[in-house]
Design a protein around this motif. Structure first.
Motif, PDB file in Angstrom:
ATOM      1  N   ASP A   1     -19.137 -68.847  47.040  1.00  0.00           N
ATOM      2  CA  ASP A   1     -19.324 -67.473  47.530  1.00  0.00           C
ATOM      3  C   ASP A   1     -20.787 -67.217  47.887  1.00  0.00           C
TER       4      ASP A   1
ATOM      5  N   ASN B   1     -15.439 -61.088  49.689  1.00  0.00           N
ATOM      6  CA  ASN B   1     -16.151 -61.700  48.564  1.00  0.00           C
ATOM      7  C   ASN B   1     -15.114 -62.301  47.613  1.00  0.00           C
ATOM      8  N   CYS B   2     -15.551 -63.212  46.782  1.00  0.00           N
ATOM      9  CA  CYS B   2     -14.642 -63.836  45.815  1.00  0.00           C
ATOM     10  C   CYS B   2     -14.152 -62.790  44.813  1.00  0.00           C
TER      11      CYS B   2
END
Length: 358
Positions: A318, A186-187
């Motif tokens: 994302d 994930n970002c």
């Protein structure tokens, strides 16, 4: 239970056999003709081989679990998916993640779930993670984790900088102790840095604690472990080196991640806290994605790890990646998705890493 069932059947068969023998045993008689007849009938019976004889000599050594023992054991075990699955099909059982759509697959053994240990208390998988140090350090969740089966052929086709560093280590690390992963994160959140004298919110950290301390079974406030490993970043894409001036830090092993070289960096466990705030990497805030290789090894060269990290670099991208992974079911579909995204050389690197693992 199967063992118990099998043992019960064996006892039942034995009882029935004994009963049958008793029923057919000839009665004693004074009649010589009857004796001769019985002897003749016995001679007519086929011989019994050793293979046909049941050996019950070890029956008394069999041990059985109570239903309560079985229930308690099953509570602590990770369920295993034993259904045959096509090569490249994502795992049904996800471990070390709160997101059920996380894509897990092992080229190493095709096991479901992944046969990768988890760090105590927190449940982080024993792999390199990324995140941002703040009031509490939490690695970013994973969108995908592919466990690789590293070979000399695969290493020979990696980008030149990665190949060169890997060749120097490959023969020195014991066979089977060189881990390989593709990690899609994930970002990482944009947070103000914890470093005094710096004004930046575009930094993230590469965290090796879960991989490095893979033998830790329990954590406690009294536990103070201060170790170090050797690591470096290669083939950077939309990331750059930060905090690597040896004259501007208290300790040379507490600096940011070294680029295109391997250097020692500290890795501490202070009770339940992961520290120090090092192995920093800066990212281009305007870029839509980031990607890079990491190589690490213990100082005694008993273990090593190659990992390729990819993540969307803003919330919008994302979110796109999140919904994309909800639909992806196979490694081939994952490759197709990244070809469509056209994230620089990410698709090409994924092809390199996975083509020899199919």
């Amino acid at each position: 239970q199967l063992l118990y069932y099998s043992s019960s059947m064996s006892q039942q068969e034995t009882d029935e056999t004994e009963s049958k023998n008793n029923d057919t045993k000839p009665a004693a008689t004074d009649n010589a003709n009857n004796d001769n007849a019985n002897n003749n009938n016995a001679n007519d019976q086929p011989a019994v081989s050793k293979d046909d004889m049941k050996d019950n000599s070890n029956d008394e050594e069999k041990k059985y679990e109570s239903q309560e023992d079985i229930a308690n054991r099953q509570k602590t075990e990770i369920p295993q998916n034993l259904e045959p699955k096509p090569l490249g099909k994502k795992n049904k059982i996800v471990i070390g993640s709160f997101e059920p759509s996380t894509f897990h697959y092992s080229f190493k053994n095709q096991k479901d779930p992944l046969q990768i240990g988890m760090f105590p208390m927190f449940g982080y998988l024993h792999i390199p993670h990324v995140g941002v140090y703040g009031d509490s350090y939490e690695p970013t969740q994973l969108k995908a984790l592919l466990e690789l089966s590293l070979t000399e052929q695969l290493i020979s086709e990696l980008p030149k900088s990665v190949n060169s560093a890997m060749k120097q280590l490959w023969s020195k690390v014991p066979h089977g102790q060189f881990d390989g992963y593709v990690v899609i994160h994930n970002c990482p959140p944009y947070k103000e840095t914890q470093h005094f004298g710096m004004n930046a919110n575009n930094l993230f950290n590469v965290m090796y604690h879960a991989w490095f301390y893979n033998s830790i079974q329990d954590l406690s406030n009294e536990q103070q472990i201060e170790g170090s490993l050797v690591c470096g970043l290669f083939e950077p894409c939309n990331v750059y080196e930060i905090r690597n001036d040896a004259d501007s830090v208290k300790s040379v092993v507490d600096r940011g991640v070294p680029f295109n070289r391997l250097e020692e960096r500290s890795c501490f466990l202070h009770g339940f806290a992961f520290s120090p705030c090092n192995n920093d990497v800066a990212r281009d805030t305007e870029a839509g994605y980031c990607a890079f290789y990491m190589i690490a090894h213990t100082k005694d060269l008993k273990r090593a790890c190659l990992s390729y990290h990819v993540f969307a670099n803003n919330g919008d991208m994302d979110e796109i990646l999140k919904w994309t992974f909800k639909e992806i079911q196979t490694v081939k579909e994952l490759m197709t998705a990244f070809h469509s995204l056209q994230w620089g050389n990410v698709a090409a690197n994924l092809e390199r890493l996975c083509s020899h693992n199919k």
